[in-house]
Design an enzyme around this catalytic site. Structure first.
Site, PDB file in Angstrom:
ATOM      1  N   GLU A 154      -2.751   1.322   2.713  1.00 24.67           N
ATOM      2  CA  GLU A 154      -1.373   1.596   3.080  1.00 24.67           C
ATOM      3  C   GLU A 154      -0.588   1.780   1.815  1.00 24.67           C
ATOM      4  O   GLU A 154       0.497   2.762   1.996  1.00 24.67           O
ATOM      5  CB  GLU A 154      -0.899   0.596   4.325  1.00 24.67           C
ATOM      6  N   HIS A 188       4.724  -2.684   0.421  1.00 20.77           N
ATOM      7  CA  HIS A 188       3.596  -3.402  -0.206  1.00 20.77           C
ATOM      8  C   HIS A 188       3.439  -3.022  -1.508  1.00 20.77           C
ATOM      9  O   HIS A 188       4.358  -2.646  -2.239  1.00 20.77           O
ATOM     10  CB  HIS A 188       2.310  -2.987   0.646  1.00 20.77           C
ATOM     11  N   HIS A 211       6.146   3.053   5.862  1.00 14.89           N
ATOM     12  CA  HIS A 211       4.931   2.374   5.961  1.00 14.89           C
ATOM     13  C   HIS A 211       4.232   3.297   6.813  1.00 14.89           C
ATOM     14  O   HIS A 211       4.246   4.140   7.042  1.00 14.89           O
ATOM     15  CB  HIS A 211       5.312   1.126   6.715  1.00 14.89           C
ATOM     16  N   GLU A 224       6.993   4.038  10.448  1.00 12.01           N
ATOM     17  CA  GLU A 224       5.690   4.065  10.503  1.00 12.01           C
ATOM     18  C   GLU A 224       4.850   5.217  10.667  1.00 12.01           C
ATOM     19  O   GLU A 224       5.133   5.846  11.709  1.00 12.01           O
ATOM     20  CB  GLU A 224       5.184   3.161  11.720  1.00 12.01           C
TER      21      GLU A 224
END
Length: 469
Positions: free
Chosen positions: A317, A302, A371, A432
């Protein structure tokens, strides 16, 4: 009105769904030839002659962010400059503020939101299909081999229509990290790179190029085709300016404003131009990977207008991802046998294909995307994803250290069709680090102790996989 990426011409949806209604426990979703892992108890199914699919796994496999609001029963899917919003039980969605009719209302099953397959196809630019015999949903993106793979240049690019754009190489995006300026293009170009003084600067001219429509989604670009990339944290560079320098031939110029005289090297591969400032004596530094070192790309997911998941207390995030990437970068720079490249080192935006292109064009040995997760409030723990069998060993090793150093629940290693792990050719994984939608996980993720420990674990996993002592 200009449409971006996945807001493409609506497909003629000629699928015929047989008239029965029940849950298909053994249904599959195939994205570009790879099966997507679906949540247990909430797989794709045919409901009242409408095929419904779990929106989160499909969207995130395509690089979208998904945000679920339990109180309002609202799911928001976002990517680049587009946001789609649906409310459970309502047959009207909104896309960038405009109403779009759904052929069936979204529903929640076992904590997972299911939405109509037709909406997915129309709004995400996918070719979709349903095989009733095998109970299989097929999703094909435009670059999966089903189309011709060509890119249409912008008609005028905002320069008053004075340039014929046919046959030009498109500049898709730029980034600056680790004292390397990277320019992603749609094809081969021959950069003219030179220095100027008073003040010191490096000039990069790209002849026969134009800004792609997607460029302005990641970087500022005014009506005169001028803009700048703000650089912070690097003492050699103050900023990078860019503009449409010439109409005949169409030439884009980048100017790297320096704080003093600086040597550089140029690496030019099809689709990527890199200006490397990592040298000490004013002589050009060797290209990344040409020094016998292993090349590791660390990707902070992102960035900029794409915040990723939003935590229960509003934490973003993208901030976690970048903080982790910078800590891993600092540790890897101490490893004499490793060259590390960040896809982004600040709050900038890069499209998924640009992240992949960076790794591809420097011939990276491995690709690690960082992430944080989002889901039901009770969901907690760490996961590691990979898309190709060549990445499985890397995924298992990285996950082992992720579990050990995070102290969070082990949710396992999973195979999923995610763009950055699917389109890369080197071993690639997506980590993650925990669930921002879980209050406990979110509180831990943003602590220095957690980030430092996990960063050390990521480096340990990389070294073990690469066989570096």
């Amino acid at each position: 009105m200009k449409k971006f990426g996945f807001l493409v011409l609506l497909f003629v949806f000629g699928l015929v769904f047989p008239g029965y209604s029940h849950a298909d426990a053994d249904t599959k979703i195939i994205l570009d030839g790879n099966e997507i892992v679906q949540p247990a108890g909430a797989k794709a199914e045919n409901i009242n002659n409408k095929v419904m699919v779990p929106i989160r796994v499909v969207s995130e496999s395509l690089g979208y962010s998904v945000d679920w609001k339990q109180q309002s029963q609202t799911v928001t899917i976002s990517k680049d400059n587009t946001a789609m919003q649906m409310i459970v039980g309502q047959k009207t969605a909104t896309v960038n503020g405009s109403n779009v009719d759904l052929d069936a209302p979204p529903l929640v099953k076992n904590g997972t939101t299911l939405v109509p397959l037709r909406f997915i196809g129309e709004q995400m630019g996918l070719k979709v299909g349903w095989n009733n015999t095998t109970k299989t949903v097929t999703l094909d993106t435009q670059n999966s081999g089903s189309g011709n793979g060509t890119t249409t240049p912008p008609s005028s690019g905002g320069n008053g229509g004075g340039t014929d754009q046919e046959g030009l190489v498109l500049v898709n995006g730029i980034s600056f990290s680790d004292n390397r300026f990277m320019i992603a293009t749609s094809g081969s170009t021959k950069p003219n790179v030179f220095t100027m003084t008073g003040p010191d600067r490096i000039v990069v001219d790209l002849p026969n190029t134009a800004f792609a429509d997607s460029f302005s989604q990641g970087q500022a670009l005014d009506s005169n085709q001028n803009g700048q990339l703000v650089v912070s944290g690097y003492p050699d560079v103050s900023q990078i300016r860019y503009s449409l320098f010439s109409n005949s031939p169409s030439t884009i110029r980048f100017v790297i404003d320096l704080t003093g005289s600086k040597g550089y090297s140029v690496q030019n591969d099809s689709g990527m131009v890199m200006i490397d400032l990592n040298n000490q004596g004013g002589t050009p530094a060797p290209p990344v990977g040409n020094n016998g070192k292993k090349v590791v790309v660390i990707d902070a997911g992102h960035g900029d207008q794409d915040p990723g998941a939003i935590g229960v207390t509003g934490k973003r995030e993208k901030d976690f991802n970048l903080a982790m990437a910078l800590k891993v970068d600092a540790l890897l720079k101490k490893e004499p046998k490793i060259d590390v490249v960040l896809t982004r080192s600040d709050d900038t935006f890069l499209a998924l294909k640009e992240r992949v292109k960076i790794a591809q064009n420097i011939n990276a040995d491995i690709f690690i995307s960082i992430h944080a997760n989002s889901g039901p409030v009770a969901a907690s723990g760490v996961e590691t994803y990979y898309s190709r069998s060549v990445s499985k060993e890397l995924a298992n090793i990285m996950h082992k250290y992720l579990v050990q150093t995070s102290g969070l629940k082990d949710r396992g290693v999973k195979m999923a069709s995610l763009h950055v792990t699917r389109e890369t050719t080197m071993p690639a994984v997506l980590l993650e680090g925990g669930f921002l939608s879980n209050k406990g996980d979110e509180a831990v993720l943003f602590t220095e102790n957690f980030q430092n420990n996990v960063a050390k674990g990521i480096v340990a996993g990389i070294k073990e996989y690469l066989g570096i002592q």
